[in-house]
Design an enzyme around this catalytic site. Structure first.
Site, short mmCIF file in Angstrom:
data_model
loop_
_atom_site.label_atom_id
_atom_site.label_comp_id
_atom_site.label_asym_id
_atom_site.label_seq_id
_atom_site.Cartn_x
_atom_site.Cartn_y
_atom_site.Cartn_z
N SER A 1 0.73 -1.29 0.06
CA SER A 1 -0.15 -0.05 0.13
C SER A 1 0.77 1.40 0.11
O SER A 1 0.47 2.29 -0.60
CB SER A 1 -1.06 0.10 1.28
OG SER A 1 -0.50 0.34 2.47
N ASN A 2 2.09 1.21 0.56
CA ASN A 2 2.95 2.33 0.85
C ASN A 2 3.59 2.57 -0.90
O ASN A 2 3.76 3.66 -1.30
CB ASN A 2 3.93 2.39 1.58
CG ASN A 2 3.38 2.80 3.16
OD1 ASN A 2 3.46 3.98 3.11
ND2 ASN A 2 3.23 2.13 4.01
N HIS B 1 8.13 3.66 9.34
CA HIS B 1 7.89 2.74 10.27
C HIS B 1 6.50 2.96 10.98
O HIS B 1 6.51 4.44 11.02
CB HIS B 1 9.22 2.83 11.21
CG HIS B 1 8.80 1.88 12.13
ND1 HIS B 1 9.30 0.41 12.17
CD2 HIS B 1 8.72 2.11 13.50
CE1 HIS B 1 8.94 0.01 13.26
NE2 HIS B 1 8.70 0.82 14.28
N LEU C 1 18.94 -0.67 13.36
CA LEU C 1 17.67 -0.61 13.02
C LEU C 1 16.71 0.43 13.60
O LEU C 1 16.57 0.47 14.76
CB LEU C 1 16.97 -1.94 13.57
CG LEU C 1 15.76 -2.79 12.83
CD1 LEU C 1 16.15 -2.69 11.20
CD2 LEU C 1 15.43 -4.05 13.34
N ASP C 2 16.07 1.04 12.64
CA ASP C 2 15.04 2.09 13.02
C ASP C 2 15.32 3.24 13.98
O ASP C 2 14.95 3.70 14.74
CB ASP C 2 13.50 1.48 13.67
CG ASP C 2 13.06 0.22 12.88
OD1 ASP C 2 13.01 0.75 11.74
OD2 ASP C 2 12.52 -0.58 13.46
C1 GAR Z 1 3.55 -0.40 6.74
O1 GAR Z 1 2.75 -0.51 8.06
C2 GAR Z 1 4.92 0.11 7.17
O2 GAR Z 1 4.91 1.15 7.76
C3 GAR Z 1 5.36 -1.24 7.79
O3 GAR Z 1 4.96 -2.27 7.00
C4 GAR Z 1 3.69 -1.83 6.61
C5 GAR Z 1 3.85 -2.35 5.24
O4 GAR Z 1 2.44 -2.38 4.49
N1 GAR Z 1 7.01 -1.25 8.07
C6 GAR Z 1 7.57 -1.74 9.15
O5 GAR Z 1 7.03 -2.10 9.99
C7 GAR Z 1 9.01 -1.43 8.93
N2 GAR Z 1 9.57 -1.91 10.09
P1 GAR Z 1 2.28 -1.88 2.86
O6 GAR Z 1 3.18 -3.28 2.27
O7 GAR Z 1 1.05 -1.85 2.88
O8 GAR Z 1 2.94 -0.76 2.40
#
Ligand code: GAR
Length: 207
Positions: free
Chosen positions: A12-13, A108, A146-147
């Site tokens: 989705s991102n 994140h 990380l992060d």
């Molecule tokens: C999102 O919520 C992003 O912030 C998270 O994974 C999801 C991916 O969703 N990232 C992390 O947790 C990184 N540590 P998406 O595939 O729908 O974009």
């Protein structure tokens, strides 16, 4: 800006970034998407937006380093100068980070430095379990820890008393889709600098 997207999940991102490029809100070319899971939904997103996708799966390589060398080669072949981690799970080797010094951005789903170090939905679940009243998301530069890299943008959302991990994650996701393309445009405009480990965003220049 030539932006490479790296993603592992539903995408989705990645979709929000590609829609921003299509609509002219993010002035960048996206010549390649790298994915480390053969069954990830983000591969459909790449197809929909006509972005060439490369699947680079850990099990096809003898070591994590070899896998990352391949990913780097794919990005460099596409002449990428900036990388967006759009839901990508990996700890990068120094050679990978050095190839894009201060040009790898991650989204994140927490207000870092709280609830870092894990992948969704764990940060959102940890926020609920801690009873925080504000949650949110962070765009930050990727470093070896990380992060923990310099924070570029954040958005907060209220935690509702009846929230579940899913409802909270959905409210945070809306903000992810808003701030990630916006922060990438700040990079495209050359407005972000890092001094003493802190990212500064210069004001927009208006004509
Ligand atoms: C999102 O919520 C992003 O912030 C998270 O994974 C999801 C991916 O969703 N990232 C992390 O947790 C990184 N540590 P998406 O595939 O729908 O974009």
């Amino acid at each position: 800006m030539r932006l490479g997207i790296m993603a592992s999940g539903r995408g989705s991102n990645a979709r929000a970034i590609l829609a921003a490029v299509r609509d002219g809100r993010l002035r960048a070319d996206v010549p390649v998407l790298v994915c480390n899971r053969a069954d990830a939904g983000v591969l459909d997103v790449a197809r929909e937006f006509d972005v060439p996708a490369h699947v680079v799966v850990r099990s096809d390589f003898p070591t994590r380093t070899a896998q990352q060398r391949q990913m780097l080669e794919v990005l460099q072949d596409a002449r990428v100068d900036t990388v967006a981690l759009a839901g990508f799970s990996a700890i990068f080797r120094p050679f990978f980070l050095e190839a894009f010094s201060n040009r790898i951005l991650n989204i994140h789903p927490s207000l870092l430095p709280a609830f870092g170090g894990t992948m969704a939905p764990k940060p959102q679940a940890d926020a609920l379990a801690a009873g925080v009243k504000l949650a949110g998301c962070t765009v930050h530069l990727v470093t070896e820890d990380l992060d923990s890299g310099p924070i570029v943008a954040q958005a907060a959302v209220c935690v509702h008393p009846d929230d579940t991990v899913d409802t909270l994650a959905a409210r945070i996701l809306e903000q992810e889709h808003r701030i990630f393309p916006e922060a990438l445009q700040w990079f495209a405009d050359g407005r972000v600098s890092v001094v003493d480990g802190i990212a500064r965003v210069a004001p927009a220049v208006t004509a």
